[in-house]
Enzyme design. Structure first.
Site, mmCIF file in Angstrom:
data_model
loop_
_atom_site.group_PDB
_atom_site.id
_atom_site.type_symbol
_atom_site.label_atom_id
_atom_site.label_comp_id
_atom_site.label_asym_id
_atom_site.label_seq_id
_atom_site.Cartn_x
_atom_site.Cartn_y
_atom_site.Cartn_z
ATOM 1 C CB THR A 13 42.536 45.910 91.963
ATOM 2 O OG1 THR A 13 43.448 44.948 92.545
ATOM 3 C CG2 THR A 13 42.393 45.695 90.605
ATOM 4 C CB THR A 18 29.527 59.444 42.370
ATOM 5 O OG1 THR A 18 29.091 59.763 40.864
ATOM 6 C CG2 THR A 18 30.594 60.780 42.427
ATOM 7 C CG HIS A 19 26.181 56.242 42.779
ATOM 8 N ND1 HIS A 19 25.021 55.947 43.440
ATOM 9 C CD2 HIS A 19 26.130 57.728 42.958
ATOM 10 C CE1 HIS A 19 24.621 56.904 44.162
ATOM 11 N NE2 HIS A 19 25.176 58.036 43.875
ATOM 12 C CB SER A 57 49.759 34.361 42.228
ATOM 13 O OG SER A 57 49.057 33.208 41.744
ATOM 14 C CE LYS A 85 46.289 37.878 41.127
ATOM 15 N NZ LYS A 85 46.230 38.460 42.220
ATOM 16 C CD GLU A 129 45.703 42.117 49.208
ATOM 17 O OE1 GLU A 129 45.193 41.977 47.963
ATOM 18 O OE2 GLU A 129 46.429 41.523 49.785
#
Length: 466
Positions: free
Chosen positions: A140, A186-187, A317, A323, A330
């Site tokens: 093994t 950005t940010h 939903s 929706k 995701e």
């Protein structure tokens, strides 16, 4: 007819299912490890069968087992390679250290099937014994590390085309959206304009880079310690066995394989598994980033960015009519989280080796192979069901491109940073655009406004007179 047969191993008699190809040691493992209900990856089963096929071929050529035994073992192993008998590999992924249980599961299945080929009833082991013939010259200690590496190489062969296709689809969207102007961010704040195509082209490069990194790292998996037997000394092996078994395994698997320079090293260290797992982790990190971008860019439709539309795959939903959620973005993130967790478990297992052997190999094998499998499946669906169907909301993108306060950045060489900053403050306070304020204050001529504050010109490097 009895539902069981009695087999005997070194600990005594054991009842085994009458129709099972496995034997006593596997039956003990079933009883000892009812942990997760998860069984070995099909790639690990294939790798073990390939090793047993190559070992039988080498041992027969060296006169260590008879031609009859070698032929029957190879036929049984070939059937497993072709997808048969996998239901007899029943050991839980959480099992005895070093993978002894799964290794013996393979030895017993092949021995019983080979004996059956030679006309013996299951569980007889007179013509073909799991340890004495199927496992001749092996341990093994060298078989499982080899199988783990080979299984990962086999699994990655299915991931690579998926990564290629995903990168190609992202690059296609980059070309399709090359003229779709939008605001950069950005940010999470307004930044200078960019095109939607440039964003997607960069995603394609990220996936390509991850693919290259995984492939470079995985190349080290081809260096094997097979032939080292227990602790890497080659005990109970023929002097020529090591070379012949590696050559045979390379031919059977289709990979260019080599024997490691130091067999003790191959028993002690599994750093290569940590390297490959870490490369998969890097891919996961990029996928989380990209999937989050897709969710942001498609957010809304009325209260978010709404710059792209993802394909509608299912209602989003149980209570809110109409929706639709970004389900594959995701899913991709959740799979990536699992890959990162798997990498942590693999890293801890790799560092847990002691002296001549790391006994934590089963968890390395399980986690790395699971990571490859779920990435392969998730990214195939992300590509086919999501990326290829993305549509740009050109009007919304154009609105943001013309509205970003960062257009003032182009004014720095003409009016200076401080005056440009004051213009931005006024734009934010009044809601008037940078272009309108520049025109009102006569900061630039109309020709300059058309050239300098054109969002499109800001997305492409060019020689501009300052």
């Amino acid at each position: 007819m009895s539902d069981t047969r009695t087999e005997t191993d070194s600990l005594g008699p054991v009842e085994v299912s009458a129709e099972a190809f496995y034997g006593a040691q596997t039956a003990r493992a079933i009883a000892n490890f009812p942990i997760s209900g998860l069984k070995a990856s099909s790639f690990l089963i294939l790798a073990l069968a390939m090793i047993k096929h190559a070992a039988a071929e080498a041992n027969q050529s060296l006169g260590l087992i008879t031609p009859e035994q070698g032929s029957a073992i190879r036929q049984a192993a070939k059937e497993i390679i072709d997808g048969q008998h996998h239901e007899h590999f029943v050991v839980d992924v959480f099992q005895a250290g070093a993978g002894v249980s799964l290794h013996m599961n393979a030895n017993e299945v092949i021995a019983n099937r080979a004996g059956q080929i030679l006309g013996e009833p299951l569980g007889t082991y007179k013509k073909i014994h799991p340890n004495d013939h199927v496992n001749y010259g092996q341990s093994t200690n060298d078989v499982f590390p080899t199988a783990m590496r080979l299984a990962t190489l086999l699994a990655l062969e299915e991931l690579y085309p998926v990564l290629n296709e995903l990168a190609a689809s992202l690059a296609d969207k980059g070309r399709e959206f090359k003229d779709v102007l939008k605001a950069g961010r950005t940010h999470m704040q307004d930044a200078v304009p960019i095109t939607l195509g440039q964003e997607f082209a960069a995603y394609a490069v990220a996936i390509q880079k991850c693919h290259q990194h995984i492939a470079r790292t995985a190349a080290s998996l081809r260096e094997l310690g097979l032939g080292g037997s227990a602790v890497g000394t080659g005990l109970n092996t023929h002097p020529d066995y090591r070379q012949r078994v590696i050559e045979g395994l390379g031919r059977i698997s289709g990979f260019e394989l080599t024997s490691t320079e130091d067999l003790r090293y191959a028993m002690q260290s599994n750093a290569v598994m940590a390297d490959v797992s870490a490369a998969l982790r890097s891919l996961a990190l990029e996928l989380i980033r990209i999937s989050n971008d897709l969710r942001l860019l498609s957010s809304g439709p009325n209260t978010g960015f709404d710059e792209i539309h993802l394909p509608s795959l299912q209602p989003g939903s149980s209570i809110m009519p109409g929706k639709v959620n970004p389900v594959l973005a995701e899913l991709t993130a959740m799979v990536a989280f699992q890959v990162i967790g798997n990498d942590t478990a693999t890293a801890l297992a790799v560092q847990a080796g002691q002296l001549e052997l790391n006994v934590m190999m089963p968890t390395m094998a399980h986690n790395t192979l699971q990571s490859v499998a779920i990435l392969t499946n998730a990214l195939r669906e992300l590509d086919h069901r999501c990326i290829r169907g993305i549509i740009a909301n050109r009007d919304r993108c154009a609105h943001y491109a013309g509205s970003t306060i960062a257009l003032a950045t182009a004014l720095n060489p003409y009016i200076g940073y401080a005056k440009a900053a004051a213009l931005v403050k006024e734009s934010v306070a009044t809601g008037r655009s940078i272009v309108a304020l520049a025109r009102e204050k006569n900061l630039l001529t109309e020709e300059q406004i058309a050239e300098i504050l054109d969002p499109k010109s800001m997305t492409e490097p060019h020689a501009r007179k300052l």
